[in-house]
Scaffold this motif. Structure first.
Motif, short mmCIF file in Angstrom:
data_model
loop_
_atom_site.label_atom_id
_atom_site.label_comp_id
_atom_site.label_asym_id
_atom_site.label_seq_id
_atom_site.Cartn_x
_atom_site.Cartn_y
_atom_site.Cartn_z
N LYS A 102 0.83 -1.20 0.00
CA LYS A 102 0.00 0.00 0.00
C LYS A 102 0.87 1.26 0.00
O LYS A 102 0.60 2.21 -0.73
CB LYS A 102 -0.92 0.00 1.21
N ARG A 103 1.92 1.23 0.82
CA ARG A 103 2.77 2.42 0.95
C ARG A 103 3.80 2.53 -0.16
O ARG A 103 4.16 3.64 -0.58
CB ARG A 103 3.50 2.39 2.30
N LYS A 104 4.31 1.40 -0.60
CA LYS A 104 5.39 1.38 -1.59
C LYS A 104 5.03 0.41 -2.71
O LYS A 104 5.56 -0.71 -2.79
CB LYS A 104 6.71 0.95 -0.93
N PRO A 105 4.12 0.80 -3.59
CA PRO A 105 3.74 -0.09 -4.69
C PRO A 105 4.92 -0.42 -5.60
O PRO A 105 5.92 0.30 -5.63
CB PRO A 105 2.68 0.73 -5.44
N ASP A 106 4.79 -1.51 -6.31
CA ASP A 106 5.79 -1.91 -7.32
C ASP A 106 7.11 -2.35 -6.72
O ASP A 106 8.15 -2.33 -7.40
CB ASP A 106 6.03 -0.79 -8.34
N GLN A 107 7.10 -2.73 -5.46
CA GLN A 107 8.30 -3.28 -4.83
C GLN A 107 8.38 -4.79 -5.05
O GLN A 107 7.38 -5.49 -5.04
CB GLN A 107 8.29 -3.02 -3.32
N LYS A 108 9.59 -5.27 -5.25
CA LYS A 108 9.85 -6.70 -5.13
C LYS A 108 10.17 -6.97 -3.66
O LYS A 108 10.91 -6.20 -3.04
CB LYS A 108 11.01 -7.13 -6.01
N ILE A 109 9.63 -8.04 -3.11
CA ILE A 109 9.75 -8.29 -1.68
C ILE A 109 10.56 -9.54 -1.40
O ILE A 109 10.33 -10.61 -2.00
CB ILE A 109 8.35 -8.40 -1.03
N VAL A 110 11.50 -9.41 -0.48
CA VAL A 110 12.30 -10.51 0.04
C VAL A 110 11.90 -10.73 1.49
O VAL A 110 11.83 -9.77 2.27
CB VAL A 110 13.82 -10.18 -0.04
N LEU A 111 11.64 -11.98 1.86
CA LEU A 111 11.32 -12.31 3.25
C LEU A 111 12.53 -12.96 3.90
O LEU A 111 13.02 -13.99 3.41
CB LEU A 111 10.12 -13.25 3.33
N PHE A 112 13.03 -12.35 4.97
CA PHE A 112 14.16 -12.90 5.71
C PHE A 112 13.75 -13.13 7.15
O PHE A 112 13.16 -12.24 7.79
CB PHE A 112 15.36 -11.95 5.67
N GLY A 113 14.04 -14.31 7.67
CA GLY A 113 13.72 -14.59 9.07
C GLY A 113 14.81 -15.39 9.73
O GLY A 113 15.51 -16.19 9.09
N ALA A 114 14.96 -15.17 11.04
CA ALA A 114 15.98 -15.89 11.81
C ALA A 114 15.31 -16.63 12.97
O ALA A 114 14.50 -16.05 13.70
CB ALA A 114 17.03 -14.91 12.35
N SER A 115 15.64 -17.91 13.13
CA SER A 115 15.12 -18.75 14.20
C SER A 115 13.59 -18.84 14.13
O SER A 115 13.05 -19.33 13.14
CB SER A 115 15.59 -18.23 15.55
N MET A 116 12.86 -18.34 15.13
CA MET A 116 11.41 -18.33 15.03
C MET A 116 10.97 -17.47 13.85
O MET A 116 9.92 -17.73 13.23
CB MET A 116 10.76 -17.83 16.32
#
Length: 298
Positions: A145-159
């Protein structure tokens, strides 16, 4: 006899509730959330300090799961790629500052979030990735909604790694391009079983099942719903699995069980690091693995 059974049942409920609160209440140390003391490779502290000096926008959303106010911090790098960073058990977004610095260095915007029951965000109970995975969908919607046209990467550590894997159970927007998990576990049940045996020297199958039932009643989910292996069986997104061979918080053997699930593009990175500390001690190779993965799938 009936009175005795009722008293016994009440005692069991009270015991299970006490264990539930010990494990899932805000501030829980049930999985040993004290971060291991590891010296960073040369230059990491300085570059992280510079990253933290950058202007950050504070974002706020409302969890569609339970209405809790959730907070995140967006660092604008004027890029077309944003990495959403999801922290682990018993800590907050600051635990991944050094990793946020890495994505910033690689030219991404970063969104660091405080999960439910962590940091500035509201919420009573930790969700072992289940609640957090649903909240992550809300964060993705907010970012779009705030930043249209972004490619998104999901990064997570442990939980947080469990969170990003569990998020794949849902229909993610097409602009979510890839996932990077660092030190994630196979399931809530598996990691609790491991710590029962490691820390308390008991095989707690029936106990964990009982606490899981209490979690369903009080937090709205059972531990069976936080199963990363099942989620990955349906996943289609590319995933980079990053684990340290000296991780004794989430045993290294879980990496093999995760990276062999499902039929999707996958890469693995391994170091001699402890829990969520591979980047600290093997920064050149870690950065190279992340950079190459981004270039391959973005």
């Amino acid at each position: 006899m009936i009175i005795f059974l009722l008293i016994l049942l009440l005692l069991v409920v009270l015991i299970l509730n006490a264990f539930f609160l010990y494990i899932q209440q805000r501030g829980s140390k049930a999985l040993g959330s004290q971060a291991p003391k590891v010296k960073m490779d040369e230059g990491l502290e300085e570059s992280t300090k510079k990253f933290l000096e950058k202007t950050k926008e504070e974002w706020q959303i409302k969890s569609s799961y339970n209405g809790s106010k959730l907070y995140g911090w967006f660092t604008n790098n004027n890029a077309h790629v944003t990495a959403i960073l999801v922290h682990g058990f018993g800590v907050d977004h600051n635990s991944l500052n050094v990793h946020a610095q890495l994505f910033d260095k690689l030219g991404c915007n970063t969104l660091q979030i405080d999960n439910q029951a962590a940091g500035k965000s509201e919420g009573k109970y930790l969700g072992f990735g289940y609640i957090e995975g649903l909240d992550l969908l809300d964060w993705i919607k907010e970012l779009n909604k705030r930043k249209p046209d972004q490619k998104i990467v999901l990064f997570g550590a442990s939980m947080g790694a469990a969170t990003v894997m569990l998020a794949t159970r849902n229909d993610l927007p097409k602009n979510v391009k890839l996932i990077i998990e660092d030190s994630g576990y196979t399931s809530a049940f598996d990691i609790l079983s491991y710590h029962c045996q490691k820390r308390y020297h008991i095989k707690g199958k029936w106990l964990i099942n009982g606490i899981s039932l209490m979690s369903k009643i009080r937090a709205g989910f059972s531990y069976q719903q936080a199963n990363c292996k099942k989620a990955l069986e349906q996943n289609k997104l590319p995933i980079l699995f990053m684990h340290g061979k000296n991780d004794f918080t989430v045993p290294y053997k879980m990496e093999g069980k995760l990276s062999t699930c499902g039929k999707f593009p996958k890469k693995t990175y391994k170091s001699l690091g402890v829990h969520i500390r591979s980047y600290y001690v093997d920064s050149i190779n870690y950065q190279s693995a992340v950079d190459n993965f981004l270039k391959m799938y973005l």
